[in-house]
Design an enzyme around this catalytic site. Structure first.
Site, mmCIF file in Angstrom:
data_model
loop_
_atom_site.group_PDB
_atom_site.id
_atom_site.type_symbol
_atom_site.label_atom_id
_atom_site.label_comp_id
_atom_site.label_asym_id
_atom_site.label_seq_id
_atom_site.Cartn_x
_atom_site.Cartn_y
_atom_site.Cartn_z
ATOM 1 N N GLY A 21 9.093 -24.684 33.481
ATOM 2 C CA GLY A 21 8.108 -23.643 33.797
ATOM 3 C C GLY A 21 8.668 -22.511 34.644
ATOM 4 N N ILE A 22 7.879 -22.086 35.601
ATOM 5 C CA ILE A 22 8.240 -20.941 36.437
ATOM 6 C C ILE A 22 9.497 -21.231 37.261
ATOM 7 C CG2 ILE A 22 7.448 -19.574 38.420
ATOM 8 C CD1 ILE A 22 4.566 -19.859 37.257
ATOM 9 N N TYR A 159 -7.000 -26.111 45.150
ATOM 10 C CA TYR A 159 -5.888 -25.268 44.687
ATOM 11 C C TYR A 159 -6.023 -23.860 45.264
ATOM 12 C CZ TYR A 159 -2.466 -23.099 41.540
ATOM 13 O OH TYR A 159 -1.383 -22.415 41.034
ATOM 14 N N LYS A 163 -3.355 -22.103 47.944
ATOM 15 C CA LYS A 163 -2.554 -20.906 47.667
ATOM 16 C C LYS A 163 -2.848 -19.789 48.667
ATOM 17 C CE LYS A 163 -0.128 -22.619 44.324
ATOM 18 N NZ LYS A 163 1.329 -22.800 44.450
ATOM 19 N N THR A 194 2.847 -22.347 30.959
ATOM 20 C CA THR A 194 3.708 -23.475 31.360
ATOM 21 C C THR A 194 2.937 -24.763 31.112
ATOM 22 O OG1 THR A 194 2.850 -23.694 33.604
ATOM 23 C CG2 THR A 194 4.636 -22.096 33.285
HETATM 24 P P1 NDP Z 1 4.839 -26.989 36.041
HETATM 25 O O1 NDP Z 1 3.850 -28.093 36.180
HETATM 26 O O2 NDP Z 1 5.210 -26.512 34.697
HETATM 27 O O3 NDP Z 1 6.203 -27.386 36.824
HETATM 28 C C1 NDP Z 1 6.112 -27.959 38.104
HETATM 29 C C2 NDP Z 1 7.493 -28.284 38.638
HETATM 30 O O4 NDP Z 1 7.315 -28.883 39.935
HETATM 31 C C3 NDP Z 1 8.239 -29.304 37.791
HETATM 32 O O5 NDP Z 1 9.625 -29.080 37.931
HETATM 33 C C4 NDP Z 1 7.854 -30.635 38.451
HETATM 34 O O6 NDP Z 1 8.813 -31.651 38.158
HETATM 35 C C5 NDP Z 1 7.841 -30.216 39.926
HETATM 36 N N1 NDP Z 1 6.995 -31.064 40.751
HETATM 37 C C6 NDP Z 1 5.712 -31.448 40.525
HETATM 38 N N2 NDP Z 1 5.305 -32.273 41.487
HETATM 39 C C7 NDP Z 1 6.337 -32.425 42.345
HETATM 40 C C8 NDP Z 1 6.545 -33.175 43.533
HETATM 41 N N3 NDP Z 1 5.585 -33.965 44.046
HETATM 42 N N4 NDP Z 1 7.746 -33.087 44.174
HETATM 43 C C9 NDP Z 1 8.723 -32.302 43.660
HETATM 44 N N5 NDP Z 1 8.601 -31.582 42.539
HETATM 45 C C10 NDP Z 1 7.418 -31.648 41.899
HETATM 46 O O7 NDP Z 1 4.267 -25.803 36.935
HETATM 47 P P2 NDP Z 1 4.410 -24.202 36.828
HETATM 48 O O8 NDP Z 1 5.783 -23.836 36.485
HETATM 49 O O9 NDP Z 1 3.285 -23.689 36.039
HETATM 50 O O10 NDP Z 1 4.092 -23.816 38.343
HETATM 51 C C11 NDP Z 1 5.093 -23.562 39.306
HETATM 52 C C12 NDP Z 1 4.422 -22.942 40.531
HETATM 53 O O11 NDP Z 1 3.745 -21.758 40.150
HETATM 54 C C13 NDP Z 1 3.380 -23.847 41.191
HETATM 55 O O12 NDP Z 1 3.437 -23.698 42.589
HETATM 56 C C14 NDP Z 1 2.066 -23.291 40.658
HETATM 57 O O13 NDP Z 1 0.991 -23.568 41.503
HETATM 58 C C15 NDP Z 1 2.392 -21.820 40.585
HETATM 59 N N6 NDP Z 1 1.538 -21.062 39.680
HETATM 60 C C16 NDP Z 1 1.474 -21.377 38.342
HETATM 61 C C17 NDP Z 1 0.644 -20.648 37.502
HETATM 62 C C18 NDP Z 1 0.531 -20.928 36.037
HETATM 63 O O14 NDP Z 1 -0.376 -20.355 35.390
HETATM 64 N N7 NDP Z 1 1.376 -21.753 35.446
HETATM 65 C C19 NDP Z 1 -0.165 -19.537 38.028
HETATM 66 C C20 NDP Z 1 -0.013 -19.286 39.423
HETATM 67 C C21 NDP Z 1 0.817 -20.027 40.209
HETATM 68 P P3 NDP Z 1 8.441 -33.242 38.293
HETATM 69 O O15 NDP Z 1 7.101 -33.425 37.668
HETATM 70 O O16 NDP Z 1 9.552 -33.949 37.576
HETATM 71 O O17 NDP Z 1 8.461 -33.535 39.753
#
Ligand code: NDP
Length: 254
Positions: A21-22, A159, A163, A194
């Protein structure tokens, strides 16, 4: 050359949640600009490794569950032991859990806050000493448009609150650390395609609302966030600190 200001050669960057993702898009962008990239998440992902290898980007993976109290210190310690410095910290790992507030129990609230707020603060705190010793550093926290507007139709009180906390944490740390050449900024993405948002994008009741409330009429791509991350993590933004840069296709203009 103004483009030189976007280069990160010799810099060490840590991106939490950098496996998809991001976070993955940001890690790749920083790597393409020359940074040595360390990504962390709970589980390693082959797709991410392939993406870095294909792009010729050197990277390391360190497993860490950021909800665990000791993880932030451990992670930053390991980055320092292996690389000798930490120039850029991107606090990206986050989680969204929806639900009506009347039924939102304490455990679920903690699940959101422990990752989206507590872990972000702990990582920022752990980065201060090494960045202070280096007399430079950049922290980028991933917030959300949900920290600015209560987006609909889904209910997501924790959430949204988490944020908003990230945004204010960013401004407070920026003010506190500016004189030591440590910049702290945040990104506030709107809906980005994502794994996190996939459920909503595929939901026939939610998606039309998301799309219609977004002036640009579409969701964003991770690279559209990563480009802004590169700006905020590089000398291109050398006079920017305490900023929450919104990347939402215009959602929060209305
Ligand atoms: P994804 O769910 O696609 O990816 C999340 C990432 O964080 C993965 O690498 C996951 O790997 C890791 N992760 C999740 N839980 C944990 C944990 N407990 N410890 C360590 N790593 C962790 O998310 P996005 O890419 O969509 O989001 C990334 C950020 O952007 C977040 O902070 C989200 O809130 C923010 N965001 C996203 C939006 C969207 O529309 N997608 C909009 C606005 C903000 P693993 O599960 O293996 O740990």
């Amino acid at each position: 050359m103004i483009l030189e200001r976007f280069r990160l050669d010799g810099k060490v960057a840590l991106i939490t949640g950098g496996t998809r993702g991001i976070g993955l898009a940001i890690a790749k962008a920083l790597g393409e600009a020359g940074a040595r990239v360390v990504i962390s998440a709970r589980t390693s992902v082959q797709d991410a490794s392939d993406a870095f290898s294909d792009a010729g980007i050197e990277f390391e993976f360190i497993a860490a569950d950021m909800r665990v109290e000791t993880s932030a210190n451990m992670l930053i310690q390991q980055v320092l032991e292996r690389n000798g410095r930490l120039d850029i910290l991107v606090n990206n790992a986050g989680v969204a859990i929806h639900g009506d507030s009347a039924d939102f129990d304490d455990d679920t609230w903690r699940k959101v806050m422990s990752l989206n707020v507590d872990a972000v603060f702990r990582a920022c705190r752990a980065a201060i000493a090494p960045m202070r010793a280096q007399k430079s550093g950049v922290i980028l926290n991933i917030g959300s448009m949900s920290g600015i507007a209560s987006n609909i139709p889904q209910n997501q009180v924790a959430y949204n609150a988490s944020k908003a906390a990230v945004h204010m944490m960013t401004k407070s740390l920026a003010s506190e650390l500016a004189a030591e050449n440590i910049r702290v900024n945040a990104l506030a993405p709107g809906y980005i395609d994502t794994e996190m948002s996939r459920g909503g994008i595929e939901n026939p009741e939610w998606f039309p609302v998301w799309r219609d409330m977004t002036p640009m009429g579409r969701v964003g791509e991770p690279d559209e966030v990563a480009a802004a991350a590169l700006f905020l993590c590089s000398p291109a933004s050398s006079y920017v600190t305490g900023e929450v840069l919104v990347i939402d296709g215009g959602y929060t203009t209305r």
